[in-house]
Design a protein around this motif. Structure first.
Motif, PDB file in Angstrom:
ATOM      1  N   VAL A  24      33.070  49.918  -8.103  1.00  0.00           N
ATOM      2  CA  VAL A  24      33.206  48.960  -6.815  1.00  0.00           C
ATOM      3  C   VAL A  24      33.868  47.839  -7.484  1.00  0.00           C
ATOM      4  O   VAL A  24      33.194  47.075  -8.524  1.00  0.00           O
ATOM      5  N   ALA A  25      34.804  47.174  -6.898  1.00  0.00           N
ATOM      6  CA  ALA A  25      35.520  45.874  -7.318  1.00  0.00           C
ATOM      7  C   ALA A  25      34.639  44.885  -6.950  1.00  0.00           C
ATOM      8  O   ALA A  25      34.155  44.678  -5.759  1.00  0.00           O
ATOM      9  N   PRO A  26      34.667  43.802  -7.808  1.00  0.00           N
ATOM     10  CA  PRO A  26      33.618  42.742  -7.495  1.00  0.00           C
ATOM     11  C   PRO A  26      34.128  41.912  -6.074  1.00  0.00           C
ATOM     12  O   PRO A  26      33.197  41.666  -5.360  1.00  0.00           O
ATOM     13  N   ALA A  27      35.308  41.887  -5.841  1.00  0.00           N
ATOM     14  CA  ALA A  27      35.735  41.358  -4.680  1.00  0.00           C
ATOM     15  C   ALA A  27      35.247  42.100  -3.406  1.00  0.00           C
ATOM     16  O   ALA A  27      35.212  41.533  -2.174  1.00  0.00           O
ATOM     17  N   ALA A  28      35.237  43.255  -3.697  1.00  0.00           N
ATOM     18  CA  ALA A  28      34.706  44.242  -2.491  1.00  0.00           C
ATOM     19  C   ALA A  28      33.191  43.701  -1.955  1.00  0.00           C
ATOM     20  O   ALA A  28      32.724  44.109  -0.893  1.00  0.00           O
ATOM     21  N   VAL A  29      32.483  43.064  -2.802  1.00  0.00           N
ATOM     22  CA  VAL A  29      31.057  42.707  -2.495  1.00  0.00           C
ATOM     23  C   VAL A  29      31.011  41.250  -2.378  1.00  0.00           C
ATOM     24  O   VAL A  29      30.027  40.687  -2.577  1.00  0.00           O
ATOM     25  N   GLY A  30      32.081  40.559  -2.296  1.00  0.00           N
ATOM     26  CA  GLY A  30      32.102  39.150  -2.124  1.00  0.00           C
ATOM     27  C   GLY A  30      31.891  38.135  -3.522  1.00  0.00           C
ATOM     28  O   GLY A  30      31.549  37.251  -3.545  1.00  0.00           O
ATOM     29  N   LEU A  31      32.201  38.780  -4.716  1.00  0.00           N
ATOM     30  CA  LEU A  31      31.934  38.396  -5.783  1.00  0.00           C
ATOM     31  C   LEU A  31      33.352  37.799  -6.604  1.00  0.00           C
ATOM     32  O   LEU A  31      34.333  38.598  -6.310  1.00  0.00           O
ATOM     33  N   VAL A  47      24.724  44.354  -9.556  1.00  0.00           N
ATOM     34  CA  VAL A  47      24.034  45.083  -8.504  1.00  0.00           C
ATOM     35  C   VAL A  47      22.332  44.921  -8.225  1.00  0.00           C
ATOM     36  O   VAL A  47      22.110  44.714  -7.226  1.00  0.00           O
ATOM     37  N   ALA A  48      21.786  44.442  -9.174  1.00  0.00           N
ATOM     38  CA  ALA A  48      20.417  44.336  -9.316  1.00  0.00           C
ATOM     39  C   ALA A  48      20.091  42.984  -8.173  1.00  0.00           C
ATOM     40  O   ALA A  48      19.397  42.912  -7.348  1.00  0.00           O
TER      41      ALA A  48
END
Length: 254
Positions: A24-31, A47-48
């Motif tokens: 999972v790329a950080p950008a994919a979850v808004g990071l 993730v936590a």
């Protein structure tokens, strides 16, 4: 072969979560992506935080030391982009007890015979080939006899010279879907006879697909396509993905 234990299945759960976290790329979850990371994908603490659980607890989950509720696994699966069948697989891996008894494949032989004109194969819980119809033999070839590592649908479609000569140049879509099914079944019962043998044979005789054989991805089978004899066909797997028991794989014209 020792029986599968709760520890075995929790270990498989942790390995599955780590595999998805690293993809999972950080950008994919808004990071924000703040420079180079020591490992690919998300960090455990990310993730936590996104799943609303404690870092220590999530670390223990990846290490196979704790059991999670369905709701927590759904939250973690949502962060990691795992679909509903994949989350259901995580839930099964987190439960105590041995793998449920598999359905006898012979019960589905009448279903196999119901497609006389389209390639169809009867598979056991680990995707070993139990039987095929005449159309499968004509389009793909006769399954190997004897060695369970080779009497397997993944081996036939990826390593059998006769089958490779008849299948289109890019069967990866079907192989990926079947490998997800194999991974889900073998994760539930990693001590099952033949599981390691199949993986060893695939690595040895189809090494060009090593990234696929090493992938821990799970999820819905979908409707993968493959080209046989110039005809594009869609694969249907009649059986719940990842659940123990037999299944029928049928290739219908797209």
């Amino acid at each position: 072969m020792r029986p599968t234990t709760t520890t075995d299945r929790r270990r498989e759960l942790g390995a599955c979560l780590r595999s998805y976290r690293e993809r999972v790329a950080p950008a994919a979850v808004g990071l924000p992506d703040r420079g180079r990371r020591r490992t690919p994908g998300l960090r455990r603490e990310e993730v936590a935080a996104l799943a609303g659980v404690g870092l220590t607890w999530y670390t223990w989950l990846e290490q196979g030391r704790v059991t999670a509720s369905d709701e927590v696994l759904a939250a973690v699966g949502g962060v990691l982009g795992i679909d509903a069948p994949g989350v259901a697989h995580l839930v099964r891996l987190s439960r105590d007890g041995a793998a449920p008894a598999a359905t006898a494949p012979e019960e589905l032989l009448p279903v196999l015979a119901s497609w006389p004109g389209d390639p169809a194969a009867l598979l056991d819980a680990q995707l070993g080939v139990v039987a095929v119809n005449d159309a499968w033999e004509a389009a793909i070839g006769r399954p190997a006899d004897g060695d369970p590592g080779r009497r397997h649908v993944l081996w036939q479609l990826s390593a059998d010279p006769a089958a490779r000569a008849r299948i289109g140049p890019d069967p990866d879509e079907l192989l990926t879907a079947l490998h997800r099914r194999f991974r889900m079944a073998s994760d539930l019962d990693p001590a099952a006879p033949g599981t390691r043998g199949v993986r060893d044979v695939l690595h040895a005789e189809a090494p060009e697909r090593a990234p696929l054989w090493e992938c821990r991805g799970v999820g819905a089978f979908g409707r993968p396509r493959v080209r046989l004899g110039g005809v594009e066909r869609t694969a249907y797997l009649l059986g719940e993905a990842g659940a123990p028991g037999a299944a029928v794989l049928v290739l219908l014209p797209s």
